[in-house]
Scaffold this active site. Sequence first.
Site, PDB file in Angstrom:
ATOM      1  N   HIS A   1       0.861  -1.186   0.000  1.00 13.02           N
ATOM      2  CA  HIS A   1       0.000   0.000   0.000  1.00 13.02           C
ATOM      3  C   HIS A   1       0.901   1.241   0.000  1.00 13.02           C
ATOM      4  CE1 HIS A   1      -3.963  -1.853   1.772  1.00 13.02           C
ATOM      5  NE2 HIS A   1      -3.552  -2.458   0.676  1.00 13.02           N
TER       6      HIS A   1
ATOM      7  N   CYS B   1      -2.112  -0.246   7.638  1.00 11.96           N
ATOM      8  CA  CYS B   1      -1.378   1.014   7.445  1.00 11.96           C
ATOM      9  C   CYS B   1      -1.468   1.926   8.668  1.00 11.96           C
ATOM     10  CB  CYS B   1      -1.871   1.710   6.184  1.00 11.96           C
ATOM     11  SG  CYS B   1      -1.405   0.781   4.694  1.00 11.96           S
TER      12      CYS B   1
ATOM     13  N   GLU C   1       1.059   3.795   1.880  1.00 10.79           N
ATOM     14  CA  GLU C   1       1.588   4.207   3.188  1.00 10.79           C
ATOM     15  C   GLU C   1       2.801   3.376   3.605  1.00 10.79           C
ATOM     16  OE1 GLU C   1      -1.544   3.431   2.361  1.00 10.79           O
ATOM     17  OE2 GLU C   1      -2.990   4.198   3.819  1.00 10.79           O
TER      18      GLU C   1
ATOM     19  N   CYS D   1      -6.021   1.639   6.129  1.00 12.66           N
ATOM     20  CA  CYS D   1      -6.608   0.402   6.661  1.00 12.66           C
ATOM     21  C   CYS D   1      -5.912   0.061   7.986  1.00 12.66           C
ATOM     22  CB  CYS D   1      -6.433  -0.742   5.654  1.00 12.66           C
ATOM     23  SG  CYS D   1      -4.712  -1.262   5.450  1.00 12.66           S
TER      24      CYS D   1
END
Lengths: 174, 174
Positions: free
Chosen positions: B78, B111, B80, B108
Site C-alpha cells: 500500500h 497502514c 503508506e 486500513c
Amino acid sequence: MLPDFDLQKFLSQLPWGIPDDADADYMRDCRWMQLALFEAVGAFLDDEVPVGCVIIKDGKVLAKTRNRKEQMNNPTAHAEILAITEAAAKLGSWRLEDCEVYVTLEPCSMCTGALLQARVKRLVYGARDSKAGAAGTLFSLHNDSRLNHKIETKAGCLEDAAVFLLREFFKRKR
Amino acid sequence: MLPDFDLQKFLSQLPWGIPDDADADYMRDCRWMQLALFEAVGAFLDDEVPVGCVIIKDGKVLAKTRNRKEQMNNPTAHAEILAITEAAAKLGSWRLEDCEVYVTLEPCSMCTGALLQARVKRLVYGARDSKAGAAGTLFSLHNDSRLNHKIETKAGCLEDAAVFLLREFFKRKR
C-alpha cells in the site's frame, strides 16, 4: 525457567509446553511453531525483539523470517510483514489464500491487518500481547464481522518458550 | 463531477473542495494532499487502486509513493507502507517522530498500525473508508488510549478529488 539465557539449552528443550493429551493436529502446529521459535532465537542473537514467523502452504515452508526492525531501520520490518512479502514473491501473487502463518508473538494491528490484506487462511501464535496484540487480546481484527475476510486463529501454541525468549531479551535491555 | 475520466481536466481542476474560509494551515494541508493526489493519479494510470501518499518533515518531502500492490504482487505494498519504508531509509531511523503523513484514502488497519509503529506525529487523509478505514471510520486505532502512541488525525482533506478518482477507477473495474 532457566536461571540465565543459555541458547543451547533453550534449543535442546524445545518444543516446550506440549500438553500430555496433544493430538496429531496440535503436534503439527508445534512443529511449525518450533521453526518460528528458531527464527526468534536468531532475532535475539541479532539484538532484535525476538519474534519469528513461518508461512506454510501445502505442508511446505513458503517463508521463514524474523523481526529485523532495527537492522533494516524500518518500522514495518516485523517478522510477519517480511514473511508475507517473501511468501507472495514466491507464489507470484499477493493472495496467500491457503496459507497458514505461525508467529511466536501475537501480531500487532499492522501485522494482523497485513494478514487480512493477504487473505491468509489460518494464524497460529505463541505469546499473547497485552500491549499491542490485535488478534484477540487488545483488538480482534482477525475476525471482525465487518471486514471482508476473517482468519481462523489459535493462540498460545508453545507460548512458554516464546514468552521466555521475550522476557530474557527485555531483561537484558533494562 | 466530470462526465468521464479526463486526466488533464482532473489535474487542471485540482485542488478541489477547498472551503471559502480556508486558513493558511488548511491551504498548507491542501498543498501536500495535492501532491498525494498526483501520486494517486499515477496509480490509476498503472491500473492500481488509486491511492497516493506523501510524508513531510520540516516542510520537505521525505517520501512520495503510490499503491503498487498488483505490480509488486505484494499485499503489503500500500502507498503508506512504501512511504514509511522510504522515509525511514532516508532518515536512517525507524522513528518518523516529527513527520506528517498525507494520504488520499483513510488508512486500513495494516497502514494505521504501521503509522503507529513509526510514531508519526500527524495524519491527514482524504476519503473516508467505510469498509476498512482504521483511523476513525471502522476502527480508531490512531487514538486508542491503550496504545503507547497516538496520532493527531484530520479526515476529509480534498476528499472530493480522492473519492472521484476511486469511483472512476472502480467504475472501470465493474
